[in-house]
Scaffold this motif. Structure first.
Motif, PDB file in Angstrom:
ATOM      1  N   MET A 104     -19.713   0.237 -34.153  1.00 17.96           N
ATOM      2  CA  MET A 104     -20.748  -0.777 -34.114  1.00 17.96           C
ATOM      3  C   MET A 104     -21.505  -0.709 -32.799  1.00 17.96           C
ATOM      4  N   GLY A 105     -20.814  -0.454 -31.720  1.00 20.43           N
ATOM      5  CA  GLY A 105     -21.467  -0.336 -30.428  1.00 20.43           C
ATOM      6  C   GLY A 105     -22.413   0.850 -30.380  1.00 20.43           C
ATOM      7  N   TYR A 106     -22.064   1.894 -31.149  1.00 22.37           N
ATOM      8  CA  TYR A 106     -22.926   3.076 -31.189  1.00 22.37           C
ATOM      9  C   TYR A 106     -24.278   2.738 -31.801  1.00 22.37           C
ATOM     10  N   ASP A 107     -24.316   1.883 -32.822  1.00 23.13           N
ATOM     11  CA  ASP A 107     -25.571   1.506 -33.466  1.00 23.13           C
ATOM     12  C   ASP A 107     -26.504   0.806 -32.479  1.00 23.13           C
ATOM     13  N   PHE A 108     -25.951  -0.115 -31.699  1.00 19.59           N
ATOM     14  CA  PHE A 108     -26.776  -0.808 -30.708  1.00 19.59           C
ATOM     15  C   PHE A 108     -27.211   0.131 -29.587  1.00 19.59           C
ATOM     16  N   GLY A 109     -26.349   1.098 -29.268  1.00 16.32           N
ATOM     17  CA  GLY A 109     -26.713   2.084 -28.253  1.00 16.32           C
ATOM     18  C   GLY A 109     -27.874   2.951 -28.714  1.00 16.32           C
ATOM     19  N   ALA A 110     -27.879   3.324 -29.985  1.00 20.24           N
ATOM     20  CA  ALA A 110     -28.972   4.136 -30.522  1.00 20.24           C
ATOM     21  C   ALA A 110     -30.278   3.341 -30.507  1.00 20.24           C
ATOM     22  N   ILE A 111     -30.212   2.064 -30.864  1.00 17.89           N
ATOM     23  CA  ILE A 111     -31.411   1.214 -30.832  1.00 17.89           C
ATOM     24  C   ILE A 111     -31.915   1.066 -29.408  1.00 17.89           C
ATOM     25  N   ALA A 112     -31.001   0.851 -28.464  1.00 18.52           N
ATOM     26  CA  ALA A 112     -31.400   0.721 -27.061  1.00 18.52           C
ATOM     27  C   ALA A 112     -32.021   2.024 -26.551  1.00 18.52           C
ATOM     28  N   ALA A 113     -31.449   3.165 -26.949  1.00 15.87           N
ATOM     29  CA  ALA A 113     -31.991   4.456 -26.511  1.00 15.87           C
ATOM     30  C   ALA A 113     -33.401   4.654 -27.064  1.00 15.87           C
ATOM     31  N   PHE A 114     -33.625   4.311 -28.332  1.00 18.11           N
ATOM     32  CA  PHE A 114     -34.970   4.426 -28.900  1.00 18.11           C
ATOM     33  C   PHE A 114     -35.941   3.487 -28.207  1.00 18.11           C
ATOM     34  N   ALA A 115     -35.503   2.274 -27.875  1.00 14.92           N
ATOM     35  CA  ALA A 115     -36.377   1.320 -27.190  1.00 14.92           C
ATOM     36  C   ALA A 115     -36.746   1.824 -25.799  1.00 14.92           C
ATOM     37  N   VAL A 116     -35.766   2.358 -25.074  1.00 12.33           N
ATOM     38  CA  VAL A 116     -36.043   2.891 -23.731  1.00 12.33           C
ATOM     39  C   VAL A 116     -36.979   4.086 -23.820  1.00 12.33           C
ATOM     40  N   MET A 117     -36.763   4.957 -24.798  1.00 10.72           N
ATOM     41  CA  MET A 117     -37.647   6.122 -24.951  1.00 10.72           C
ATOM     42  C   MET A 117     -39.072   5.702 -25.334  1.00 10.72           C
ATOM     43  N   ALA A 118     -39.212   4.673 -26.163  1.00 13.26           N
ATOM     44  CA  ALA A 118     -40.546   4.200 -26.550  1.00 13.26           C
ATOM     45  C   ALA A 118     -41.288   3.650 -25.346  1.00 13.26           C
ATOM     46  N   VAL A 119     -40.610   2.843 -24.542  1.00 13.11           N
ATOM     47  CA  VAL A 119     -41.246   2.285 -23.345  1.00 13.11           C
ATOM     48  C   VAL A 119     -41.561   3.405 -22.352  1.00 13.11           C
ATOM     49  N   ALA A 120     -40.637   4.334 -22.167  1.00 15.50           N
ATOM     50  CA  ALA A 120     -40.876   5.448 -21.245  1.00 15.50           C
ATOM     51  C   ALA A 120     -42.033   6.319 -21.725  1.00 15.50           C
ATOM     52  N   PHE A 121     -42.142   6.544 -23.022  1.00 16.88           N
ATOM     53  CA  PHE A 121     -43.236   7.344 -23.568  1.00 16.88           C
ATOM     54  C   PHE A 121     -44.579   6.657 -23.308  1.00 16.88           C
ATOM     55  N   ALA A 122     -44.632   5.345 -23.531  1.00 21.37           N
ATOM     56  CA  ALA A 122     -45.887   4.614 -23.324  1.00 21.37           C
ATOM     57  C   ALA A 122     -46.290   4.631 -21.852  1.00 21.37           C
ATOM     58  N   PHE A 123     -45.369   4.242 -20.985  1.00 25.34           N
ATOM     59  CA  PHE A 123     -45.706   4.209 -19.561  1.00 25.34           C
ATOM     60  C   PHE A 123     -45.917   5.607 -18.994  1.00 25.34           C
ATOM     61  N   GLY A 124     -45.188   6.596 -19.523  1.00 27.95           N
ATOM     62  CA  GLY A 124     -45.381   7.977 -19.067  1.00 27.95           C
ATOM     63  C   GLY A 124     -46.778   8.480 -19.408  1.00 27.95           C
ATOM     64  N   GLY A 125     -47.250   8.186 -20.605  1.00 28.81           N
ATOM     65  CA  GLY A 125     -48.607   8.588 -20.985  1.00 28.81           C
ATOM     66  C   GLY A 125     -49.668   7.926 -20.116  1.00 28.81           C
TER      67      GLY A 125
END
Length: 142
Positions: free
Chosen positions: A1-22
């Protein structure tokens, strides 16, 4: 169950990093050629007249709201109409219920449109109340 939340957090961090990186790469690598023509307001290719900070006529909002209401009606009515024939063919009461619901929904919207129309809110140039400027009885006009 913790892995599912970790995957969501990783996608959220990557989305924010992609936006600010661009945005950051665009600011660093983008050309910086200021020009007075670039700083004016662009409105459909026309040169602006006056300031951009003025109030729109509220009738724009009312007419847009009426338009959106009827667009939503179409979006909500179309799926029911698409399967209405199948419901009637089944012989169940779904067809009758759907017909009554659609007529009631459309009737409420038509009643609202009639109310707005009677109050003159759809008229672009509203008539103002007329004021009787005749002098009162017993007084003469100057």
């Amino acid at each position: 169950m913790g892995y599912d939340f970790g995957a969501i957090a990783a996608f959220a961090v990557m989305a924010v990093a992609f936006a600010f990186g661009g945005i950051t790469i665009g600011r660093i690598a983008g050309p910086k050629l200021p020009n007075p023509a670039k700083s004016i307001i662009y409105e459909c290719g026309e040169l602006p007249i006056g300031t951009a900070w003025f109030n729109f006529n509220p009738r724009f909002y009312l007419i847009a709201l009426v338009f959106v209401i009827f667009e939503v009606e179409i979006a909500l009515t179309f799926p029911v109409v698409a399967v209405y024939r199948d419901w009637v063919a089944l012989g169940s009461t779904l067809g009758a219920v759907a017909l009554v619901e659609l007529l009631l929904f459309t009737g409420i919207l038509v009643l609202g449109l009639a109310w707005v129309w009677v109050h003159g809110d759809l008229e672009w140039v509203k008539r103002l109340a007329t004021v009787d400027e005749s002098p009162p009885a017993g007084k003469k006009a100057a």
